[in-house]
Design a protein around this motif. Structure first.
Motif, PDB file in Angstrom:
ATOM      1  N   VAL A  53       0.809  -1.223   0.000  1.00  0.00           N
ATOM      2  CA  VAL A  53       0.000   0.000   0.000  1.00  0.00           C
ATOM      3  C   VAL A  53       0.843   1.274   0.000  1.00  0.00           C
ATOM      4  CG1 VAL A  53      -1.674   1.338   1.336  1.00  0.00           C
ATOM      5  CG2 VAL A  53      -1.998  -1.115   1.030  1.00  0.00           C
ATOM      6  N   GLU A  54       1.868   1.336   0.854  1.00  0.00           N
ATOM      7  CA  GLU A  54       2.645   2.576   0.979  1.00  0.00           C
ATOM      8  C   GLU A  54       3.270   3.028  -0.333  1.00  0.00           C
ATOM      9  OE1 GLU A  54       5.332   2.720   4.245  1.00  0.00           O
ATOM     10  OE2 GLU A  54       3.739   2.652   5.755  1.00  0.00           O
ATOM     11  N   PRO A  55       3.954   2.092  -1.064  1.00  0.00           N
ATOM     12  CA  PRO A  55       4.533   2.531  -2.346  1.00  0.00           C
ATOM     13  C   PRO A  55       3.461   2.993  -3.341  1.00  0.00           C
ATOM     14  CG  PRO A  55       5.436   0.409  -1.675  1.00  0.00           C
ATOM     15  CD  PRO A  55       4.281   0.691  -0.770  1.00  0.00           C
ATOM     16  N   PHE A  56       2.299   2.309  -3.333  1.00  0.00           N
ATOM     17  CA  PHE A  56       1.231   2.671  -4.266  1.00  0.00           C
ATOM     18  C   PHE A  56       0.700   4.079  -3.989  1.00  0.00           C
ATOM     19  CE2 PHE A  56      -3.417   2.744  -5.164  1.00  0.00           C
ATOM     20  CZ  PHE A  56      -3.341   2.674  -6.549  1.00  0.00           C
ATOM     21  N   ILE A  57       0.449   4.359  -2.710  1.00  0.00           N
ATOM     22  CA  ILE A  57      -0.072   5.694  -2.347  1.00  0.00           C
ATOM     23  C   ILE A  57       0.977   6.773  -2.641  1.00  0.00           C
ATOM     24  CG2 ILE A  57      -0.730   7.129  -0.360  1.00  0.00           C
ATOM     25  CD1 ILE A  57      -2.305   4.711   0.687  1.00  0.00           C
ATOM     26  N   GLY A  58       2.225   6.484  -2.345  1.00  0.00           N
ATOM     27  CA  GLY A  58       3.302   7.431  -2.664  1.00  0.00           C
ATOM     28  C   GLY A  58       3.367   7.712  -4.159  1.00  0.00           C
ATOM     29  N   PHE A  59       3.164   6.637  -4.953  1.00  0.00           N
ATOM     30  CA  PHE A  59       3.187   6.779  -6.411  1.00  0.00           C
ATOM     31  C   PHE A  59       2.058   7.695  -6.892  1.00  0.00           C
ATOM     32  CE2 PHE A  59       2.093   5.255 -10.715  1.00  0.00           C
ATOM     33  CZ  PHE A  59       3.327   5.401 -11.336  1.00  0.00           C
ATOM     34  N   LEU A  60       0.862   7.560  -6.264  1.00  0.00           N
ATOM     35  CA  LEU A  60      -0.273   8.417  -6.648  1.00  0.00           C
ATOM     36  C   LEU A  60       0.056   9.890  -6.403  1.00  0.00           C
ATOM     37  CD1 LEU A  60      -3.364   6.387  -5.334  1.00  0.00           C
ATOM     38  CD2 LEU A  60      -2.529   6.565  -7.690  1.00  0.00           C
ATOM     39  N   TRP A  61       0.683  10.191  -5.271  1.00  0.00           N
ATOM     40  CA  TRP A  61       1.104  11.572  -4.996  1.00  0.00           C
ATOM     41  C   TRP A  61       2.129  12.029  -6.035  1.00  0.00           C
ATOM     42  CZ3 TRP A  61      -0.834  15.163  -1.829  1.00  0.00           C
ATOM     43  CH2 TRP A  61      -1.724  14.747  -0.829  1.00  0.00           C
ATOM     44  N   ASP A  62       3.026  11.121  -6.409  1.00  0.00           N
ATOM     45  CA  ASP A  62       4.061  11.467  -7.389  1.00  0.00           C
ATOM     46  C   ASP A  62       3.467  11.857  -8.741  1.00  0.00           C
ATOM     47  OD1 ASP A  62       6.036  11.042  -5.590  1.00  0.00           O
ATOM     48  OD2 ASP A  62       6.630   9.055  -6.322  1.00  0.00           O
ATOM     49  N   ILE A  63       2.370  11.208  -9.113  1.00  0.00           N
ATOM     50  CA  ILE A  63       1.807  11.516 -10.439  1.00  0.00           C
ATOM     51  C   ILE A  63       0.816  12.689 -10.375  1.00  0.00           C
ATOM     52  CG2 ILE A  63       2.145   9.179 -11.322  1.00  0.00           C
ATOM     53  CD1 ILE A  63      -0.877   8.717 -10.970  1.00  0.00           C
ATOM     54  N   GLY A  64       0.739  13.341  -9.189  1.00  0.00           N
ATOM     55  CA  GLY A  64      -0.048  14.569  -9.092  1.00  0.00           C
ATOM     56  C   GLY A  64      -1.483  14.387  -8.637  1.00  0.00           C
TER      57      GLY A  64
END
Length: 854
Positions: free
Chosen positions: A97-108
């Protein structure tokens, strides 16, 4: 498992480009649904791509909730998601979950996320209505369909539509109370304020939970809405949605409050242009208020309709009121949908019954709907009908329920249809940084305040006013004066003078006696006079009191004006009234009453009385007999006339031993009037003393409400200050020792005056700047000069004024600091000896104007 180093830029750029394209299209065509749904689809696609790219577990589900679940996204709204999982252990959950949520923030994508099992969703929804509401709009984006179906089934089984309805009703009440139950604040929240988008969303939540429909069209097919109401709802919803989206785009962030800074740009983006009489922002806000008013009306009708569907057993007739009206569970209901068409007189009768019938708390959906559809009937012929005039006057003369009736008449547009001049001020803004409500809401707030004086439950708020109104014959004349005191605002010219004409016309048409008409018209014309005299003139001067008494003429007028003045000031803004203003007005009332009663103000008699009262208090302090004489012999008559006996006694108690003190004496106490801090300063006089003290108080964040400056015959300054600290969370007692020690230390050191800081203007003041004004003129005897200054309030302003006066050796005798919202109107009594020089006068006025500039 993907490494965090995987570059998210292609997805981020694609989402950014799609958003920009959608915004550009919206700016060009103004179609709000295309923007909201388009943004939602764009984020949906980014979410699904990210889910696939991160190869999330097959037994997980990604769910959109809240507004995003509903399929609407505003340009800068949070994207609320739920990661539904079957009960994975903590470590496995974290690694996915953590990497996925971080990725969502990364893509704006600015997300608000929760990670729960089905059981956790249900238990949290049971505990928190906000969570339950958010989950009600759940929509599967990608992932395990069976897990999502299980969640939906469990959620539906657990949802109690009746309990949900009651909880949302309470939530509406709390939310409306937070915004003072009015859509008419000058900076409303277009989402949360009464009449905002949330009022529409809550209806659809209730109907969805109850299985009554998910859209306005479905509510129409189920007869919860009429065709006309459906059109009105859609039209106003589209306007509010477009407004909110434009606010986001202008602010470049989530912004739901129509702040002054953005109103002009927002108005221009919607095509409003300034005219010779109205700013673009005023036209926009008026359109907003009318939309919010319509939404409030329709929201009330729909809520009552939904309630009747959910609780059919409680919707029967409770009692028959007369042949036209019945009561249904505390609501007045018409017996025939065509009643108002056949009998237009029944429109005003509705509100008279609302006041008279005990136990009634509102109008039913059927009645509100009929009123909504009867607006065209309320025309010139209807207004001129003698029966309607009798009924309207009767509404104003009832012993109770007037405030609620007038508010309900305004909400249903009946008041504006009956009083055409009132209709002109509905939704009219007031750009004076003093009022925080539109003109119509301020007027109704003043009526409310007048009425509250007579209500036993509120006597603790206004003890003196309650005492006065209890003995006031025909108090309804005050209600009419309150209704007309600001009715002519926005027409150009003096609103008090124009309002007098409106008030006289109303009184003549409604058969009000000459005596009461004259009082009402006089009150409308003079409604600002008493506050001006109390706050800007020296009320210790017998001549000031005599002139005011001549204007007032008799006790009935004085009492009426006092009650209207208190109600008016308290109806402008929660910030404007304070105990000090209350004391100034009450003192002026009592002094004027004495003159009207035949008393001839005799300074010598007053001096004797005050000294005797002060001596009586000093004995309670166990001050030795005649010990006060050393101090009192150095003070002039003005000192005793300007200070209450209690203040004289308090100051004497601290100073009688130290009349020739070589070091400064500073004493402080919580103000006896109930709020603020009173500070006494006794020190060898110096030209810049007032400026030095003002500088200290402003650095400490303390606002000076009142300052009395005296110089003894021995050359000592005996100054007293009344201070408040708007940001003080603790008791004033906690800062007494600090103020006493720091101020003594400051006055002991002889340092040059610091440069005044050009404090930042408050946000509202930047939007509506006040042109600084300085007026310096001798009093009638030429002994003193009166200085009046008006400007936007800001930190350091008073110190800047005091510093200019100190630089030219001009001594301050008294200072009245009058803050009206974000505007100040301060009055100073200055020693006139140096100001006889006209060149010095011009220099002082010029420098003061420079000091007042923001």
């Amino acid at each position: 498992m993907h490494a965090r180093a995987h570059a998210p830029s292609p997805l981020r750029q694609a989402l950014k480009d799609r958003k920009a394209e959608l915004v550009e299209r919206f700016v060009a065509n103004g179609k709000i649904d295309g923007l909201l749904h388009g943004l939602c689809h764009a984020v949906d696609q980014a979410m699904r791509d990210a889910w696939t790219e991160y190869r999330m577990p097959d037994d997980f589900a990604l769910v959109a909730v809240g507004g995003y679940g509903r399929g609407e996204l505003y340009p800068y709204s949070d994207v609320d998601i739920l990661l539904l999982h079957p009960g994975t252990d903590g470590e496995a959950l974290t690694s996915h979950v953590e990497p996925f949520i971080g990725f969502l923030w990364d893509i704006g994508v600015e997300i608000g996320s929760s990670v729960r099992t089905v059981d956790e969703c249900i238990s949290e929804a049971q505990a928190d209505i906000t969570v339950q509401t958010s989950l009600l709009e759940a929509r599967l984006l990608i992932g395990n369909q069976a897990l999502f179906d299980k969640f939906q089934q469990r959620f539906a089984d657990d949802l109690d539509p009746l309990a949900f309805f009651r909880s949302k009703q309470l939530e509406i009440r709390q939310r409306h109370a937070k915004y003072q139950d009015t859509p008419y604040s000058l900076e409303p929240n277009c989402k949360e304020s009464p009449g905002g988008l949330r009022d529409l969303q809550v209806i659809l939540w209730m109907t969805k939970a109850a299985g009554l429909g998910n859209s306005w069209a479905e509510l129409f097919t189920r007869d919860l809405l009429t065709d006309r109401e459906l059109k009105e709802l859609r039209r106003n919803e589209q306007f509010l949605k477009g407004l909110r989206a434009r606010l986001h785009l202008l602010a470049r962030r989530r912004q739901d409050v129509l702040v002054f800074d953005l109103q002009t740009a927002l108005a221009q983006s919607l095509g409003f242009d300034a005219t010779t009489t109205k700013r673009a922002s005023e036209q926009l806000m008026r359109r907003y208020y009318w939309a919010a008013k319509a939404v409030s009306q329709l929201n009330t009708v729909l809520l009552l309709n939904v309630e009747a569907r959910l609780f059919p057993q409680t919707s029967g007739v409770t009692r028959v009121i007369n042949e036209r009206f019945v009561e249904k569970q505390g609501m007045i209901e018409i017996v025939d949908d065509e009643l108002y068409t056949r009998h237009p007189n029944a429109i005003l009768e509705t509100f008279l019954l609302y006041e008279q019938v005990v136990g009634v708390k509102g109008l039913s959906a059927r009645t509100l709907r009929a009123l909504y559809n009867a607006r065209e009937l309320m025309n010139g012929q209807w207004r001129a009908d003698p029966e309607n005039r009798r009924t309207f006057l009767e509404i104003l003369q009832q012993p109770q329920g007037i405030t609620h009736a007038l508010r309900l008449m305004n909400q249903t547009s009946v008041l504006g249809r009956y009083l055409i001049n009132f209709r002109r001020v509905v939704g009219q803004m007031q750009h004076d940084l003093y009022h925080v409500y539109t003109v119509d809401q301020h007027i109704l707030m003043v009526v409310r305040n007048i009425r509250r004086f007579a209500v036993a439950e509120h006597t603790h708020e206004y003890p003196f006013c309650s005492q006065l109104i209890a003995n006031f014959d025909r108090p309804w004349v005050l209600t009419i004066a309150a209704l007309f005191h600001d009715i002519a605002k926005g027409r150009g010219g003096d609103h008090s003078t124009l309002g007098m004409v409106d008030a006289r016309t109303f009184c003549t048409r409604h058969g009000i006696s000459k005596e009461d008409t004259d009082l009402i018209v006089w009150l409308v014309g003079e409604h600002l006079t008493m506050s001006t005299v109390a706050q800007k003139q020296d009320t210790t001067d017998p001549e000031v009191i005599r002139r005011f008494a001549e204007k007032v003429e008799n006790e009935r007028r004085l009492t009426a004006l006092y009650l209207l003045t208190v109600a008016d000031i308290r109806g402008t803004s929660p910030k404007v009234w304070n105990a000090w203003k209350g004391k100034l007005l009450e003192d002026l009332y009592r002094l004027t009453l004495q003159v009207l009663g035949g008393a001839n103000p005799d300074p010598h008699a007053q001096l004797k009385t005050r000294k005797e009262e002060a001596l009586g208090l000093l004995r309670l302090y166990t001050v030795p007999e005649r010990a006060q004489e050393a101090l009192w012999n150095t003070l002039d008559v003005a000192y005793f006339l300007r200070n209450d006996p209690a203040d004289v006694a308090w100051q004497t108690r601290h100073l009688w031993r130290h009349v020739d003190s070589a070091s400064p004496i500073v004493k402080a106490r919580p103000s006896p009037i109930g709020e603020g801090l009173q500070v006494l300063v006794y020190v060898r006089d110096q030209v810049d003393l007032f400026a030095r003290i003002c500088g200290y108080f402003e650095r400490k964040g303390l606002s000076i409400l009142d300052a009395k400056v005296h110089t003894t015959s021995q050359g000592f300054a005996l100054d007293s200050f009344l201070l408040t600290d708007p940001g003080l969370d603790t008791s004033y007692r906690d800062i007494i020792n600090l103020v006493e020690s720091e101020l003594v230390s400051l006055l002991t050191r002889e340092e040059p005056l610091a440069e005044p800081s050009k404090g930042r203007l408050p946000r509202r003041s930047r939007s509506f700047p006040v042109t600084p004004r300085v007026d310096l003129r001798p009093d009638e005897r030429g002994q003193y000069y009166l200085l009046s200054v008006s400007a936007n309030d800001r930190t350091g302003l008073l110190y800047a004024v005091a510093r200019v006066l100190a630089r030219h050796g001009v001594s301050v005798r008294t200072a009245r600091i009058n803050t009206l919202g974000e505007r100040v109107e301060d009055t100073f009594l200055l020693d006139g000896s140096r100001l006889q020089d006209s060149r010095l006068q011009i220099a002082v006025e010029t420098e003061l104007l420079e000091a007042l500039e923001p």
